[in-house]
Scaffold this active site. Structure first.
Site, short mmCIF file in Angstrom:
data_model
loop_
_atom_site.label_atom_id
_atom_site.label_comp_id
_atom_site.label_asym_id
_atom_site.label_seq_id
_atom_site.Cartn_x
_atom_site.Cartn_y
_atom_site.Cartn_z
N SER A 195 0.81 -1.22 0.00
CA SER A 195 0.00 0.00 0.00
C SER A 195 0.84 1.26 0.00
CB SER A 195 -0.94 0.00 1.21
OG SER A 195 -1.82 -1.10 1.17
N HIS A 242 0.15 4.45 4.37
CA HIS A 242 -0.40 5.21 3.25
C HIS A 242 0.17 6.63 3.22
CE1 HIS A 242 -4.26 2.54 3.02
NE2 HIS A 242 -3.15 1.86 2.84
#
Length: 291
Positions: A195, A242
Site C-alpha cells: 500500500s 499510506h
C-alpha cells in the site's frame, strides 16, 4: 509555470502528436514523445525518426547481429514499445510471494515488516530485508488483489511516462517512505503489503500531472477516498503506511518533474540518493527514543 504557460510550450507535447502531453524525451534528439511513439532502448526511449536514422547508419554486420538476437525493428520493437515490464514483474513477484505464504503460512512472519527487527538492541536480530519483502507479502486475497489491481492500472500510465528505472526507484522509495512513517508514528506495529508503494505512485502522479498542467481532480478524489478509508476503525488498514508512501512518492515525483532534461540526469540521481538517505536517517530516531 501556469497551466496556460505549459499549454503554450510545444516542448511539453509529443512532436508527432501535438495534442498529447508527455514527460519523456527521445534520448538521441531530445524531442518530446508520447508512449505510442516510444521505442525502448538500452537507456531511455528513442523516437521513430531516430530509429529510422539508426537503421540507415547501421553497417551490414550490425544489421546481421541485431537480426540474430531478435532486436532489430519490426514486431519485436513494437511489442516492447511502452510496455510496463517493471509493473508486470512486480505483480508477478508479489503473486509468487503470496503463493509461498499459502503453502508455508509461517513465511509471512519471516518477511513481514516489524519495526524492532531493524534494531538489534531492541529485538536481538537485524533483518533489513523486510524493508523490501514487507511490500511483497499480503494478508488476504482481497488485500493483494486490490493492491495489484491499483499497481496494474497506475503502472501502465506511470512506467511508460517515467521509464523503467525511474518507475522502479519511485516504487521502492515510496515503499520505504511507508515503513518510515510506521516506525515514527506507530512503533512497533507489524505491517505488511504494497500500500505504501501504491500511494507513492499516486503521490508522484499528482505532482507530475500538476506540473504538466493536466486535470487532476479525479485523481485527488480517488486519493482522498482511499486515505479516509485508512482512518476508519475496523478495517485494519495502516494509515501511517499510506501517508508515508504518499509523501515519499510526492517528493520523488517533484524531483522527476524538476530534473526532466537529459543534462539534469546527474542532479536527479543525487537528489534521489539524498531522499533515500534522509528516509533511512529518519528510521534511526526510535534508537534515541527507545534505545
Amino acid at each position: 509555470m501556469t497551466s496556460a504557460d505549459f499549454a503554450r510550450n510545444r516542448e511539453n507535447f509529443c512532436y508527432r502528436h501535438p495534442d498529447r502531453q508527455s514527460f519523456v524525451l527521445c534520448q538521441r534528439c531530445l524531442r518530446t514523445i508520447c508512449p505510442e511513439c516510444q521505442t525502448q532502448a538500452a537507456v531511455g526511449v528513442i523516437c521513430p525518426e531516430c530509429i529510422a536514422q539508426q537503421r540507415r547508419d547501421q553497417t551490414p554486420a550490425q544489421a546481421r547481429a541485431q537480426r540474430r538476437w531478435g532486436r532489430a525493428g519490426g514486431s519485436t520493437s513494437v511489442a516492447l514499445r511502452g510496455q510496463p515490464v517493471v509493473t508486470y514483474a512486480i505483480i508477478a513477484i508479489t503473486a509468487v510471494f503470496y503463493v509461498i505464504q499459502q503453502i508455508i503460512p509461517a513465511s509471512t512472519q519471516w518477511f513481514v515488516f516489524y519495526a524492532p527487527a531493524l534494531y538489534p538492541s531492541l529485538l536481538g536480530t537485524f533483518e533489513p530485508w523486510r524493508l523490501v519483502t514487507g511490500a511483497l507479502v499480503h494478508s488476504s486475497i482481497l488485500h493483494i488483489g486490490l493492491n495489484m489491481l491499483s499497481l496494474w492500472m497506475i503502472g501502465r500510465i506511470m512506467e511508460p511516462l517515467l521509464g523503467r528505472g525511474r518507475f522502479l526507484a519511485l516504487y521502492l522509495i515510496s515503499a520505504l517512505g511507508g515503513w518510515v512513517a510506521v516506525t515514527l508514528l506507530a512503533f512497533p506495529t507489524p505491517v505488511l503489503g504494497a500500500s505504501g508503494a501504491i500511494f507513492g505512485l499516486f503521490g508522484a502522479l499528482v505532482i507530475i500531472a500538476r506540473h504538466l498542467g493536466a486535470q487532476i481532480t479525479g485523481i485527488l478524489v480517488v486519493l482522498a477516498v482511499n486515505l479516509v478509508i485508512g482512518f476508519v476503525p475496523g478495517f485494519g488498514i495502516s494509515w501511517q503506511t499510506h501517508l508515508g508512501g504518499l509523501v515519499a512518492g510526492a517528493v520523488v515525483g517533484l524531483v522527476f518533474a524538476r530534473t526532466r532534461r537529459r543534462d539534469q540526469r546527474v542532479r536527479q540521481i543525487v537528489l534521489l540518493t539524498v531522499v533515500t538517505v534522509a528516509l533511512f536517517a529518519l528510521m534511526l530516531i526510535p534508537l534515541a527514543i527507545y534505545g
